[in-house]
Scaffold this active site. Structure first.
Site, PDB file in Angstrom:
ATOM      1  CD  GLN A  20      14.536  25.586  64.176  1.00 47.13           C
ATOM      2  OE1 GLN A  20      14.308  26.699  64.658  1.00 47.13           O
ATOM      3  NE2 GLN A  20      15.505  25.386  63.302  1.00 47.13           N
ATOM      4  NE  ARG A  77      13.569  34.852  69.212  1.00 47.30           N
ATOM      5  CZ  ARG A  77      13.611  34.526  67.923  1.00 47.30           C
ATOM      6  NH1 ARG A  77      14.763  34.286  67.317  1.00 47.30           N
ATOM      7  NH2 ARG A  77      12.504  34.440  67.228  1.00 47.30           N
ATOM      8  CG  HIS A 123      10.457  30.031  65.515  1.00 41.88           C
ATOM      9  ND1 HIS A 123      11.491  30.805  65.996  1.00 41.88           N
ATOM     10  CD2 HIS A 123      10.936  29.480  64.382  1.00 41.88           C
ATOM     11  CE1 HIS A 123      12.536  30.713  65.196  1.00 41.88           C
ATOM     12  NE2 HIS A 123      12.231  29.907  64.198  1.00 41.88           N
ATOM     13  CD  GLU A 170      13.642  34.174  60.150  1.00 44.22           C
ATOM     14  OE1 GLU A 170      13.336  33.206  59.447  1.00 44.22           O
ATOM     15  OE2 GLU A 170      14.808  34.464  60.437  1.00 44.22           O
ATOM     16  CG  ASN A 312      15.521  36.452  63.328  1.00 46.43           C
ATOM     17  OD1 ASN A 312      15.723  36.998  64.410  1.00 46.43           O
ATOM     18  ND2 ASN A 312      14.640  35.484  63.165  1.00 46.43           N
ATOM     19  CE1 TYR A 314      21.222  32.488  61.246  1.00 46.72           C
ATOM     20  CE2 TYR A 314      19.160  33.550  60.662  1.00 46.72           C
ATOM     21  CZ  TYR A 314      19.888  32.738  61.505  1.00 46.72           C
ATOM     22  OH  TYR A 314      19.298  32.172  62.601  1.00 46.72           O
ATOM     23  CD  GLU A 382      16.429  33.078  64.362  1.00 38.38           C
ATOM     24  OE1 GLU A 382      16.904  32.747  63.254  1.00 38.38           O
ATOM     25  OE2 GLU A 382      15.290  32.771  64.744  1.00 38.38           O
ATOM     26  CD  GLU A 439      18.278  25.564  59.388  1.00 38.44           C
ATOM     27  OE1 GLU A 439      18.087  25.722  60.606  1.00 38.44           O
ATOM     28  OE2 GLU A 439      18.158  26.483  58.573  1.00 38.44           O
ATOM     29  CD1 TRP A 440      13.940  25.947  60.148  1.00 39.52           C
ATOM     30  CD2 TRP A 440      12.029  24.997  60.798  1.00 39.52           C
ATOM     31  NE1 TRP A 440      13.542  26.562  61.319  1.00 39.52           N
ATOM     32  CE2 TRP A 440      12.372  25.996  61.730  1.00 39.52           C
ATOM     33  CE3 TRP A 440      10.842  24.272  61.015  1.00 39.52           C
ATOM     34  CZ2 TRP A 440      11.590  26.292  62.848  1.00 39.52           C
ATOM     35  CZ3 TRP A 440      10.064  24.562  62.126  1.00 39.52           C
ATOM     36  CH2 TRP A 440      10.439  25.562  63.019  1.00 39.52           C
TER      37      TRP A 440
HETATM   38  C1  PNW Z   1      15.796  31.261  60.438  1.00 35.92           C
HETATM   39  N1  PNW Z   1      17.057  31.658  54.037  1.00 35.92           N
HETATM   40  O1  PNW Z   1      15.298  30.807  59.225  1.00 35.92           O
HETATM   41  C2  PNW Z   1      14.872  30.684  61.501  1.00 35.92           C
HETATM   42  O2  PNW Z   1      14.267  31.656  62.320  1.00 35.92           O
HETATM   43  C3  PNW Z   1      15.466  29.592  62.304  1.00 35.92           C
HETATM   44  O3  PNW Z   1      14.454  28.790  62.848  1.00 35.92           O
HETATM   45  C4  PNW Z   1      16.469  28.823  61.450  1.00 35.92           C
HETATM   46  O4  PNW Z   1      16.935  27.647  62.043  1.00 35.92           O
HETATM   47  C5  PNW Z   1      17.603  29.785  61.156  1.00 35.92           C
HETATM   48  O5  PNW Z   1      17.133  30.968  60.550  1.00 35.92           O
HETATM   49  C6  PNW Z   1      18.712  29.215  60.283  1.00 35.92           C
HETATM   50  O6  PNW Z   1      18.245  28.958  58.998  1.00 35.92           O
HETATM   51  C7  PNW Z   1      15.801  31.066  57.978  1.00 35.92           C
HETATM   52  O7  PNW Z   1      16.987  30.698  53.217  1.00 35.92           O
HETATM   53  C8  PNW Z   1      15.703  30.048  57.038  1.00 35.92           C
HETATM   54  O8  PNW Z   1      17.510  32.785  53.674  1.00 35.92           O
HETATM   55  C9  PNW Z   1      16.119  30.255  55.752  1.00 35.92           C
HETATM   56  C10 PNW Z   1      16.644  31.479  55.369  1.00 35.92           C
HETATM   57  C11 PNW Z   1      16.741  32.504  56.309  1.00 35.92           C
HETATM   58  C12 PNW Z   1      16.328  32.282  57.610  1.00 35.92           C
END
Ligand code: PNW
Length: 477
Positions: A20, A77, A123, A170, A312, A314, A382, A439-440
């Site tokens: 990334q 990290r 990762h 993850e 991690n 969110y 995260e 962001e992937w």
């Molecule tokens: C994580 N979802 O990925 C990754 O570990 C990071 O590399 C990434 O940048 C970060 O969260 C923010 O997205 C996720 O769709 C990607 O629920 C997608 C999801 C959750 C985590």
């Protein structure tokens, strides 16, 4: 009620991942990873974006380490790119000393600045050569042997200075997005019209099994040959949302919520932390599409005592039971996911990404549930968000980020409450991410950074949250 508080030795800082941010994909002997291939597919599956340059961290790492100093971080990290260390990836393949030298400089740069390195081994950037050679994560036996060798090289070369290791980031996302939906590399899927190969009914479960056994092999190797001498810790970072029943009165929805979390977290945490088979609800639904652990697998799992649970986190969601039987490509546990409950109550405030709503109350429940189930110290590896509308903002607008500041504050409060009121052991926190980055498959649109990245000039500008996180933490200690 006691005052919410974080322990005095609470570890904290910021997180990133190699593909990334690094760029320099063809420099100093680095081999290709599955993300290099995936980002260059035509038609694009990553909104036209790739990591060829990314944030150019490979050349600008000193400047980035100085940002960490400016933000007062105690820890950082980062992840190691497997194909920089072993360009072809395999256990008989040559090491790349120039790639090793880059991480030595990064690690020494951290230590010189008084910042503790936290290294993630994987990762999502599998060496492309291993995917081509034997199917990568689809080959359980080969992949775990190659991963163990790669992990041993990292412990040997970096373990005198790196005392905090994360094997996998993850594995759920790698398995499901990589082999079921095909949204991430290697992009295999039988349900995605852009994918040409794959079997979503079986492959994700194999890819998960390979990562569990690879984790176990690496930890067993650390415990046997490195721990006594190097004295570090090793864990794994699992993603997973918290789920509440869509209908708070329905026992079936309550069971659906629990089932959803077992499919997210128990999948990995049962074998790794409890040394048990996959959760019963997964066995019931997936039958023999879910691989089995042999007695020699269990022996390895038992030698792989893991020190901490990397979380991690969110967002959270509501779960509603499905009435019809699950399809063979279902990976949710026959559950529907919703962002509002039966009463129409939204699960949390909207961020800058559709899947991410701010749900600190459910974060506390999540922390407490995970601690009670698996009993290991938790490090949040995260946590973060893009602010609403941030992808359209100028630098001047984006550096003022009250939404992110509030997100950090409320999530730190949840941690403090889970510690002081629920008795959880939570030992650290890493904000995602040190800077805006790739962001992937969403490309460079969503901005998770505490530092604004100008993708034309690659100039970095601290956002206000970057400078405030230290205060948010120390004021709670
Ligand atoms: C994580 N979802 O990925 C990754 O570990 C990071 O590399 C990434 O940048 C970060 O969260 C923010 O997205 C996720 O769709 C990607 O629920 C997608 C999801 C959750 C985590």
């Amino acid at each position: 009620m006691t005052t919410p508080s974080l322990p005095p030795d609470f570890e904290w800082g910021f997180a990133t991942a190699s593909y990334q941010i690094e760029g320099a994909v063809a420099e100093d002997g680095r081999g290709k990873s599955i993300w290099d291939t995936f980002c260059h597919l035509e038609p694009t599956r990553t909104k036209g974006a790739n990591g060829d340059v990314a944030c150019d961290h490979y050349h600008r790492y000193e400047e980035d380490l100085d940002l960490l100093v400016r933000y007062g971080a105690k820890a950082y990290r980062f992840s190691i790119s497997w194909s920089r260390i072993i360009p072809l990836g395999g256990r008989e393949d040559a090491l790349n000393e120039k790639g090793i030298a880059f991480y030595n400089k990064l690690i020494d740069g951290l230590i010189d600045r008084g910042i503790t390195p936290w290294a993630t081994l994987y990762h999502w950037d599998l060496p492309q050569a291993l995917h081509d050679r034997y199917g990568g994560w689809l080959n359980v036996d080969e992949s775990q042997r190659d991963f163990e060798r790669y992990a041993r090289v990292c412990f040997e070369r970096f373990g005198d200075r790196v005392k905090n290791w994360i094997t996998f980031n993850e594995p759920w996302i790698q398995a499901i997005f990589g082999y079921s939906t095909g949204g991430n590399a290697p992009g295999r899927s039988s349900t995605n019209s852009q994918a040409t190969e794959g079997d979503s009914a079986t492959e994700p479960w194999t890819a998960g099994h390979s990562q569990i056994m690879s984790h176990a092999r690496a930890v067993a190797a650390y415990n046997q040959d490195f721990r006594a001498r190097q004295g570090g810790k090793i864990g794994i970072s699992l993603n997973g949302d918290f789920y509440e029943p869509w209908d708070s009165q329905s026992p079936q929805d309550a069971r659906a919520a629990e089932r959803r979390m077992e499919f997210h977290i128990g999948w990995f945490a049962n074998p790794i932390f409890l040394k048990k088979d996959y959760p019963d609800c997964m066995r019931q639904q997936l039958g023999d599409r879910l691989p089995t652990f042999t007695s020699s697998d269990f022996q390895i799992l038992h030698k792989a005592e893991t020190d901490f649970y990397g979380m991690n986190y969110y967002t959270s969601q509501y779960a509603r039971r499905r009435e019809e039987p699950p399809s063979t490509t279902d990976y949710f546990g026959n559950v529907e996911e919703l962002q509002s409950n039966k009463e129409g109550l939204p699960v949390g405030e909207e961020s800058g990404l559709h899947w991410l709503r701010s749900c600190p109350g459910m974060f506390r429940k999540h922390l407490t549930r995970v601690y009670r189930l698996y009993g290991k110290p938790i490090y949040i590896t995260e946590n973060g968000c893009p602010c609403p509308g941030e992808d359209e903002m100028t630098r001047k607008e984006a550096v003022d980020d009250p939404f992110r500041q509030r997100y950090f504050q409320t999530h730190l409060d949840a941690i403090a409450k889970s510690i002081t009121e629920d008795g959880s052991v939570i030992s650290g926190y890493f904000a995602w991410s040190l800077m805006d980055n790739l962001e992937w498959s969403d490309g460079y649109g969503p901005r998770f950074g505490v530092t604004f990245t100008d993708y034309d000039t690659l100039e970095r500008t601290p956002k206000k949250s970057a400078l405030l996180l230290r205060e948010f933490i120390t004021s709670r200690q």
